[in-house]
Design a protein around this motif. Structure first.
Motif, PDB file in Angstrom:
ATOM      1  N   ASP A 435       0.836  -1.207   0.000  1.00 12.06           N
ATOM      2  CA  ASP A 435       0.000   0.000   0.000  1.00 12.06           C
ATOM      3  C   ASP A 435       0.866   1.250   0.000  1.00 12.06           C
ATOM      4  OD1 ASP A 435      -2.291  -1.541   0.046  1.00 12.06           O
ATOM      5  OD2 ASP A 435      -2.488  -1.470   2.231  1.00 12.06           O
ATOM      6  N   HIS A 436       1.917   1.228   0.814  1.00 10.34           N
ATOM      7  CA  HIS A 436       2.836   2.373   0.863  1.00 10.34           C
ATOM      8  C   HIS A 436       3.487   2.590  -0.500  1.00 10.34           C
ATOM      9  CE1 HIS A 436       6.022   5.064   2.257  1.00 10.34           C
ATOM     10  NE2 HIS A 436       6.887   4.275   1.642  1.00 10.34           N
ATOM     11  N   THR A 437       3.940   1.515  -1.122  1.00 14.57           N
ATOM     12  CA  THR A 437       4.596   1.617  -2.424  1.00 14.57           C
ATOM     13  C   THR A 437       3.653   2.172  -3.479  1.00 14.57           C
ATOM     14  OG1 THR A 437       6.038  -0.259  -1.902  1.00 14.57           O
ATOM     15  CG2 THR A 437       5.777   0.307  -4.224  1.00 14.57           C
ATOM     16  N   ARG A 438       2.448   1.625  -3.518  1.00 15.34           N
ATOM     17  CA  ARG A 438       1.475   2.064  -4.522  1.00 15.34           C
ATOM     18  C   ARG A 438       1.165   3.553  -4.376  1.00 15.34           C
ATOM     19  NH1 ARG A 438      -1.435  -2.208  -4.086  1.00 15.34           N
ATOM     20  NH2 ARG A 438      -2.778  -1.396  -2.438  1.00 15.34           N
ATOM     21  N   PHE A 439       1.146   4.038  -3.134  1.00 15.79           N
ATOM     22  CA  PHE A 439       0.820   5.441  -2.903  1.00 15.79           C
ATOM     23  C   PHE A 439       1.998   6.366  -3.185  1.00 15.79           C
ATOM     24  CE2 PHE A 439       1.033   9.098  -0.023  1.00 15.79           C
ATOM     25  CZ  PHE A 439      -0.131   9.768  -0.362  1.00 15.79           C
ATOM     26  N   VAL A 440       3.186   5.988  -2.732  1.00 17.59           N
ATOM     27  CA  VAL A 440       4.280   6.954  -2.667  1.00 17.59           C
ATOM     28  C   VAL A 440       5.080   7.075  -3.959  1.00 17.59           C
ATOM     29  CG1 VAL A 440       6.169   5.447  -1.880  1.00 17.59           C
ATOM     30  CG2 VAL A 440       6.045   7.815  -1.061  1.00 17.59           C
ATOM     31  N   VAL A 441       5.126   6.023  -4.774  1.00 19.86           N
ATOM     32  CA  VAL A 441       6.039   6.026  -5.922  1.00 19.86           C
ATOM     33  C   VAL A 441       5.814   7.226  -6.833  1.00 19.86           C
ATOM     34  CG1 VAL A 441       6.578   4.826  -8.088  1.00 19.86           C
ATOM     35  CG2 VAL A 441       6.580   3.564  -5.940  1.00 19.86           C
ATOM     36  N   LYS A 442       4.567   7.476  -7.194  1.00 16.66           N
ATOM     37  CA  LYS A 442       4.299   8.571  -8.145  1.00 16.66           C
ATOM     38  C   LYS A 442       4.653   9.928  -7.557  1.00 16.66           C
ATOM     39  CE  LYS A 442      -0.633   8.636  -6.859  1.00 16.66           C
ATOM     40  NZ  LYS A 442      -0.530   7.472  -5.937  1.00 16.66           N
ATOM     41  N   TRP A 443       4.324  10.131  -6.259  1.00 20.23           N
ATOM     42  CA  TRP A 443       4.602  11.423  -5.641  1.00 20.23           C
ATOM     43  C   TRP A 443       6.093  11.624  -5.397  1.00 20.23           C
ATOM     44  CZ3 TRP A 443       0.644  14.098  -6.605  1.00 20.23           C
ATOM     45  CH2 TRP A 443      -0.653  13.616  -6.426  1.00 20.23           C
ATOM     46  N   ALA A 444       6.778  10.577  -5.006  1.00 17.40           N
ATOM     47  CA  ALA A 444       8.214  10.679  -4.761  1.00 17.40           C
ATOM     48  C   ALA A 444       8.969  10.909  -6.066  1.00 17.40           C
ATOM     49  CB  ALA A 444       8.724   9.417  -4.062  1.00 17.40           C
ATOM     50  N   ALA A 445       8.544  10.235  -7.138  1.00 21.20           N
ATOM     51  CA  ALA A 445       9.172  10.456  -8.443  1.00 21.20           C
ATOM     52  C   ALA A 445       8.952  11.892  -8.901  1.00 21.20           C
ATOM     53  CB  ALA A 445       8.608   9.476  -9.467  1.00 21.20           C
ATOM     54  N   LEU A 446       7.760  12.429  -8.659  1.00 18.16           N
ATOM     55  CA  LEU A 446       7.476  13.817  -9.008  1.00 18.16           C
ATOM     56  C   LEU A 446       8.360  14.772  -8.216  1.00 18.16           C
ATOM     57  CD1 LEU A 446       5.753  15.940 -10.463  1.00 18.16           C
ATOM     58  CD2 LEU A 446       4.083  15.756  -8.598  1.00 18.16           C
ATOM     59  N   THR A 447       8.549  14.498  -6.931  1.00 14.39           N
ATOM     60  CA  THR A 447       9.425  15.332  -6.101  1.00 14.39           C
ATOM     61  C   THR A 447      10.854  15.307  -6.632  1.00 14.39           C
ATOM     62  OG1 THR A 447       8.062  14.872  -4.157  1.00 14.39           O
ATOM     63  CG2 THR A 447      10.271  15.724  -3.758  1.00 14.39           C
ATOM     64  N   SER A 448      11.320  14.131  -7.027  1.00 15.01           N
ATOM     65  CA  SER A 448      12.666  14.012  -7.589  1.00 15.01           C
ATOM     66  C   SER A 448      12.799  14.840  -8.866  1.00 15.01           C
ATOM     67  CB  SER A 448      12.986  12.541  -7.882  1.00 15.01           C
ATOM     68  OG  SER A 448      13.033  11.781  -6.697  1.00 15.01           O
ATOM     69  N   LEU A 449      11.782  14.802  -9.704  1.00 17.91           N
ATOM     70  CA  LEU A 449      11.811  15.588 -10.943  1.00 17.91           C
ATOM     71  C   LEU A 449      11.796  17.084 -10.656  1.00 17.91           C
ATOM     72  CD1 LEU A 449       9.391  13.469 -13.176  1.00 17.91           C
ATOM     73  CD2 LEU A 449      11.882  13.672 -13.400  1.00 17.91           C
ATOM     74  N   VAL A 450      11.106  17.481  -9.594  1.00 17.65           N
ATOM     75  CA  VAL A 450      11.106  18.898  -9.192  1.00 17.65           C
ATOM     76  C   VAL A 450      12.515  19.323  -8.791  1.00 17.65           C
ATOM     77  CG1 VAL A 450      10.327  20.522  -7.418  1.00 17.65           C
ATOM     78  CG2 VAL A 450       8.679  18.999  -8.523  1.00 17.65           C
ATOM     79  N   VAL A 451      13.203  18.492  -8.013  1.00 22.69           N
ATOM     80  CA  VAL A 451      14.580  18.799  -7.620  1.00 22.69           C
ATOM     81  C   VAL A 451      15.478  18.896  -8.855  1.00 22.69           C
ATOM     82  CG1 VAL A 451      16.606  17.955  -6.357  1.00 22.69           C
ATOM     83  CG2 VAL A 451      14.329  17.720  -5.345  1.00 22.69           C
ATOM     84  N   LEU A 452      15.309  17.955  -9.782  1.00 24.78           N
ATOM     85  CA  LEU A 452      16.098  17.973 -11.011  1.00 24.78           C
ATOM     86  C   LEU A 452      15.819  19.235 -11.818  1.00 24.78           C
ATOM     87  CD1 LEU A 452      18.016  16.605 -13.007  1.00 24.78           C
ATOM     88  CD2 LEU A 452      16.053  15.353 -13.941  1.00 24.78           C
TER      89      LEU A 452
END
Length: 461
Positions: A435-452
């Motif tokens: 459940d944690h993985t399904r929820f967090v992956v998209k948001w965490a990837a988006l955060t990483s792209l924001v940093v980039l």
């Protein structure tokens, strides 16, 4: 073939745990064992597992004694003032609670240790989420992303690894990245605000009414007497319901028998000394937590029955987390021992178009997002980053730019199944890893792209 099998093994693992067809421990053990046979190296499975266990044994030991140490500190009341301060800020408002989760995780992350961050954050916020019936995956997701951004501190691990691998100064990597990382942290807070508004809308306007104590565990216990938030309907833009100073809604039971108010400053100084020793690297972290746990138990609970009771109270968390770490050792051992991870990395590097040479920093930043999720930090920074840096230097891209770009994937990395700390997070929060993985992956990837994106915009990467 090894490349295909490597990706297939990772994909199979993620699909099965996200669909809840297997428990994470079973998946971490059985899937790599099966693929090891497919590779034709089933006879060497034992060696791979022992190598993996040996490499992760210090981490497992650290987590075991860290859980006992911080569990005791929570029991004796060290963090009660912090919890009360957070509750005064959060009131009974889901939006404030989610934002408060991000802020608390970011602040506690300054010690550079993800497990510590998650133990403190969950212990403080879990009772609130449970009482208000808020989504626990929102808590774990926000905490993991905030910690991921802060994990780039020079003493947090990734920056030091990048500096070592590329033979550059850690401060030259980190200091210029501060603006981009600050934007990443703002993005996490903005996401927490959005998720908080969603929770507020779902739950309605909250007020204070009769308390219903549902939690009975010492570590994550509900409050004693006082008022508890209940839904009154509607999805208004806010709530004026505040928690009175003398209200019992404090998250941690203010009347629990394990409190040691007379030893508060001893415990505070012991924790400060422990964190200082961690940052200064006076002793290995597992040794520090082993000594700290023994000292905390002895001073706070001098009688043997009380010590046994405290250890028993935290045994479930210790077993869950350490078991998950040793299971992950099977996964990493097979990935590395069979050579699958090396073939996967080589395939990715070889398939970078020649025209991307002058943009290797951007390529590194993009690759860091999936690679630090599917690989350990050691594997990425010591195995992949030097190859990317060499390719970049041939086109005039400096090693420092590559090193900075390699930090981009950390918000997602902290939720990787190969990161032991994430099992502390989901275990204490009583959240299924899938459940944690399904929820967090998209948001965490988006955060990483924001940093980039911020790094490119500011000319850092």
């Amino acid at each position: 073939m090894l490349t295909i099998l490597g990706f297939a093994m990772i994909a199979t693992f993620l699909v099965l745990i996200m669909l809840k067809k297997m428990s994470p421990i079973a998946a971490l053990v059985l899937i790599p064992a099966l693929f090891c046979v497919f590779v034709g190296k089933g006879a060497e499975l034992g060696d791979y597992v022992i190598d993996g266990v040996t490499s992760l044994a210090p981490t497992a030991a650290m987590l075991m004694f860290a859980i006992v140490y911080f569990g005791v500190m929570i029991d004796v009341g060290l963090f009660d003032p912090v919890v009360r301060a957070i509750l005064r800020f959060c009131r009974a408002d889901p939006l404030r609670i989610v934002v408060g989760t991000a802020l608390l995780a970011a602040i506690v992350s300054l010690d550079g240790d993800g497990s510590t961050t998650f133990m403190i954050t969950v212990s403080a916020m879990y009772p609130l989420y449970k009482r208000l019936k808020m989504s626990l995956v929102v808590m774990t997701g926000v905490a993991a992303m905030a910690n991921g951004v802060m994990n780039t501190l020079p003493w947090g691990g990734p920056t030091a690894r990048a500096a070592t691998a590329l033979k550059v100064d850690a401060s030259d990597i980190f200091v210029p990245m501060i603006p981009a990382l600050a934007v990443g942290l703002v993005a996490v807070l903005a996401l927490a605000y959005v998720l908080g508004r969603r929770e507020r809308k779902r739950l309605g306007v909250l007020t204070l009414d009769e308390v219903l104590v549902e939690e009975t565990e010492t570590v994550l216990v509900g409050a004693g007497s006082g008022k508890s938030p209940v839904r009154t309907g509607g999805s208004g833009s806010g709530t004026d319901a505040e928690l009175p100073e003398d209200d019992g809604f404090r998250g941690l039971d203010p009347n629990r028998e394990t409190l040691r108010p007379k030893l508060y400053w001893f415990n505070a100084l012991l924790t400060l000394a422990l964190l200082t020793a961690m940052i200064m690297e006076w002793l290995p972290i597992p040794v520090l937590f082993l000594l700290g746990a023994a000292l905390a138990l002895t001073v706070n609970f001098p009688h043997m029955p009380d010590q046994k009771a405290r250890i028993a109270a935290h045994a479930e968390n210790v077993l869950n987390v350490s078991g998950m770490v040793f299971a992950a050792a099977v996964f990493t051992g097979v990935l590395q021992g069979t050579g699958m991870v090396d073939h996967m990395a080589k395939w990715l590097v070889d398939n970078i178009p020649a025209g991307m040479g002058p943009h290797m920093a951007l390529v590194t930043g993009v690759l860091s997002i999936p690679l630090t999720y599917f690989m350990s930090n050691d594997g990425f920074y010591f195995g992949i980053v030097p190859v990317l840096a060499e390719a970049g230097q041939a086109h005039g891209v400096s090693a420092l730019e590559i090193a900075r770009a390699s930090l981009v994937g950390q918000p997602l990395h902290m939720s990787s199944p190969l990161v032991p700390a994430v099992y502390v997070l989901v275990g204490m929060a009583k959240v299924e890893f899938g459940d944690h993985t399904r929820f967090v992956v998209k948001w965490a990837a988006l955060t990483s792209l924001v940093v980039l994106g911020a790094g490119i915009l500011f000319g850092i990467i």
